[in-house]
Design a protein around this motif. Structure first.
Motif, PDB file in Angstrom:
ATOM      1  N   VAL A 194       7.501  10.882 -16.381  1.00 26.77           N
ATOM      2  CA  VAL A 194       6.622  10.163 -15.948  1.00 26.77           C
ATOM      3  C   VAL A 194       4.874  10.727 -15.606  1.00 26.77           C
ATOM      4  O   VAL A 194       5.135  11.408 -14.908  1.00 26.77           O
ATOM      5  CB  VAL A 194       6.671   9.629 -15.167  1.00 26.77           C
ATOM      6  N   SER A 195       3.924  10.503 -16.559  1.00 22.98           N
ATOM      7  CA  SER A 195       2.863  11.270 -16.630  1.00 22.98           C
ATOM      8  C   SER A 195       2.476  10.305 -15.603  1.00 22.98           C
ATOM      9  O   SER A 195       1.767   9.524 -16.133  1.00 22.98           O
ATOM     10  CB  SER A 195       2.421  11.925 -17.807  1.00 22.98           C
ATOM     11  N   TRP A 196       1.390  10.685 -14.129  1.00 22.81           N
ATOM     12  CA  TRP A 196       1.454   9.417 -13.057  1.00 22.81           C
ATOM     13  C   TRP A 196      -0.620  10.000 -13.878  1.00 22.81           C
ATOM     14  O   TRP A 196      -0.398  11.134 -12.729  1.00 22.81           O
ATOM     15  CB  TRP A 196       1.499   9.411 -12.184  1.00 22.81           C
ATOM     16  N   ASP A 224       0.845  -1.333   0.262  1.00 20.28           N
ATOM     17  CA  ASP A 224       0.278   0.196   0.278  1.00 20.28           C
ATOM     18  C   ASP A 224       0.717   1.088   0.004  1.00 20.28           C
ATOM     19  O   ASP A 224       0.160   2.206   0.299  1.00 20.28           O
ATOM     20  CB  ASP A 224      -0.794  -0.436   0.788  1.00 20.28           C
ATOM     21  N   ARG A 225       1.782   1.240   0.267  1.00 14.69           N
ATOM     22  CA  ARG A 225       3.340   2.130  -0.293  1.00 14.69           C
ATOM     23  C   ARG A 225       2.585   2.947  -0.901  1.00 14.69           C
ATOM     24  O   ARG A 225       2.977   4.283  -1.129  1.00 14.69           O
ATOM     25  CB  ARG A 225       4.672   1.794   0.102  1.00 14.69           C
ATOM     26  N   ILE A 226       2.398   2.253  -2.567  1.00 16.62           N
ATOM     27  CA  ILE A 226       2.467   2.642  -4.265  1.00 16.62           C
ATOM     28  C   ILE A 226       1.272   3.915  -3.764  1.00 16.62           C
ATOM     29  O   ILE A 226       1.040   4.599  -4.991  1.00 16.62           O
ATOM     30  CB  ILE A 226       2.548   1.739  -4.831  1.00 16.62           C
ATOM     31  N   GLN A 258      -0.994   8.387  -5.134  1.00 13.29           N
ATOM     32  CA  GLN A 258      -0.686   7.583  -5.936  1.00 13.29           C
ATOM     33  C   GLN A 258       0.795   8.417  -6.430  1.00 13.29           C
ATOM     34  O   GLN A 258       1.470   7.814  -7.954  1.00 13.29           O
ATOM     35  CB  GLN A 258      -1.602   7.189  -6.940  1.00 13.29           C
ATOM     36  N   GLN A 259       1.520   9.751  -6.045  1.00 10.69           N
ATOM     37  CA  GLN A 259       2.218  10.105  -6.910  1.00 10.69           C
ATOM     38  C   GLN A 259       3.679   9.793  -6.220  1.00 10.69           C
ATOM     39  O   GLN A 259       4.950   9.584  -6.509  1.00 10.69           O
ATOM     40  CB  GLN A 259       2.049  11.815  -6.034  1.00 10.69           C
ATOM     41  N   GLN A 260       4.008   8.455  -5.092  1.00 10.53           N
ATOM     42  CA  GLN A 260       4.877   7.551  -4.851  1.00 10.53           C
ATOM     43  C   GLN A 260       4.939   6.662  -6.109  1.00 10.53           C
ATOM     44  O   GLN A 260       6.081   6.077  -6.525  1.00 10.53           O
ATOM     45  CB  GLN A 260       4.728   6.556  -3.946  1.00 10.53           C
TER      46      GLN A 260
END
Length: 424
Positions: free
Chosen positions: A311-313, A50-52, A57-59
């Motif tokens: 990276v675009s997320w 769950d760290r992601i 979610q910017q991790q």
């Protein structure tokens, strides 16, 4: 006129043949030389628990940028070994893996299996091309892999990443005897995993960092108590002397000032007990600070972050098809309650396994399944008899009855600044 054209064509063909001959001669010379530069084996292990979810979610894009930086460091090492960029005698290796985790889908492991480079397996004249293709794969497949790894925006949907299991069962197979092996672990640092079967705590040795921290964080003399009480993680009864480890993106909680120091002390003791003398820690921070740390530790020069593919997320939401699919899969694997739950609730407690038990399922880069819970013979008999009787009476479908799962893991930790642990 035709005569002049013939002469020109002859000259062009001669130049082309000369160029081909030069390449062929270079390959022959490289093969004759037989002296290959020192070999590097880079392994990247991901914690996709769950760290992601951290920071909306910017991790995730941070993880991807860090992986790209590791790849850039790998490539920089190659270029230093062979300035011609042909890599004829270079046999380095890079491999990305996902730590064993019950809630991670097989699709994630499949994608990770494509993110690797083994130069020794390529013909000399194909190595440069293979390097370029692998770099494109990393830039394309990493976002896809993380997209499938986000199965929910709820922390309780994620089982912990079993880094301990990887060290115990699989690390040895990933090492190269004739290489300098470097393992990069991308994690928040807490090494929490759900299954404690066969790894129950004993004599102040625990299965996660959280258990140790909770026991010592209120003590002003925690360092003395840690040493005198022989606190630590359960040991892996293997040694890895030819291994360097870099733990990246450590993210300690900020409710206790000693959290980071105790966290790195726990990891350091665990590494030392496995014969790992070269290791370092890098906290979660902005990518430029992390890149600077990587450069110092690996003694390489990385391209500026502006020259690394950005990276675009877009955060995955509960309405996204991937999350809907993952939720459906989780629902299908949950136990269906029976009319008399006392059969489960009043069952005797599962017997613990021995530490070196052979009953664990093996882990590969492509799949991971949680081992079935050990059930005592008496419980099995009662439960089978109950299910058989109920099925006869009500004609229920027993094919959907599975083991109960109950993933639990602390919420993500807040961000901290980068510092170093022991340097190489």
């Amino acid at each position: 006129m035709a005569r002049y054209l013939t002469i020109i064509m002859t000259i062009v063909c001669a130049w082309a043949m000369a160029g081909c001959n030069e390449i062929e001669e270079a390959v022959k010379d490289a093969k004759k030389d037989g002296s290959a530069p020192p070999k590097d084996n880079y392994m990247v292990l991901l914690d996709l628990s769950d760290r992601i979810l951290y920071n909306n979610q910017q991790q995730v894009p941070k993880d991807i940028q860090v992986i790209q930086s590791i790849y850039a460091a790998f490539k920089s090492k190659l270029n230093a070994k062979d300035p011609t960029r042909l890599y004829f005698t270079v046999n380095d290796k890079l491999k990305l893996m996902v730590a064993p985790q019950r809630t991670t889908s097989n699709e994630v492991y499949d994608l990770a299996g494509n993110l690797r480079l083994t130069l020794a397996s390529a013909q000399p004249e194909q190595k440069a091309k293979m390097l370029e293709e692998t770099e494109k794969n990393f830039n394309t497949l990493l976002p896809q892999m993380y997209k499938k790894a986000v199965i929910s925006n709820n922390s309780t949907s994620y089982a912990g990443a079993d880094i301990w299991k990887y060290f115990n069962e699989d690390l040895q197979d990933d090492l190269e005897k004739d290489a300098q092996n470097t393992l990069f672990i991308i994690t928040d640092g807490y090494m929490d995993f759900e299954s404690l079967q066969g790894r129950t705590s004993r004599n102040n040795r625990y299965t996660s960092c959280v258990q140790i921290i909770n026991n010592l964080k209120k003590a002003p003399d925690w360092n003395s108590r840690f040493k005198e009480g022989d606190y630590g993680l359960l040991p892996v009864n293997k040694r890895f002397p030819n291994l360097k480890v870099i733990v990246l993106e450590l993210n300690p909680k900020d409710d206790w000032t000693g959290e980071y120091n105790l966290l790195t002390t726990i990891w350091s003791k665990w590494f030392n007990e496995m014969g790992i003398k070269s290791y370092a820690f890098i906290k979660d921070d902005n990518i430029n600070e992390i890149n600077e740390s990587i450069e110092k530790l690996l003694k390489v020069k990385l391209p500026s972050s502006a020259n690394i593919t950005s990276v675009s997320w877009t955060p995955v939401t509960e309405s996204d098809p991937e999350i809907t699919k993952a939720a459906k899969n989780r629902t299908n694997t949950q136990i269906q309650p029976t009319e008399t739950p006392t059969v489960i609730e009043n069952a005797p407690e599962a017997a613990p396994k021995k530490e070196n038990s052979k009953s664990y399922n093996s882990y590969s880069s492509y799949a991971y399944s949680e081992p079935a819970e050990v059930i005592k013979k008496e419980k099995n008999v009662k439960e089978r008899e109950y299910i058989r009787t109920s099925a006869v009476k009500s004609q229920i479908d027993t094919s959907s009855i599975h083991l109960r799962t109950n993933p639990k893991k602390p919420i993500s930790k807040p961000k901290e600044q980068v510092t170093f642990g022991p340097a190489y």
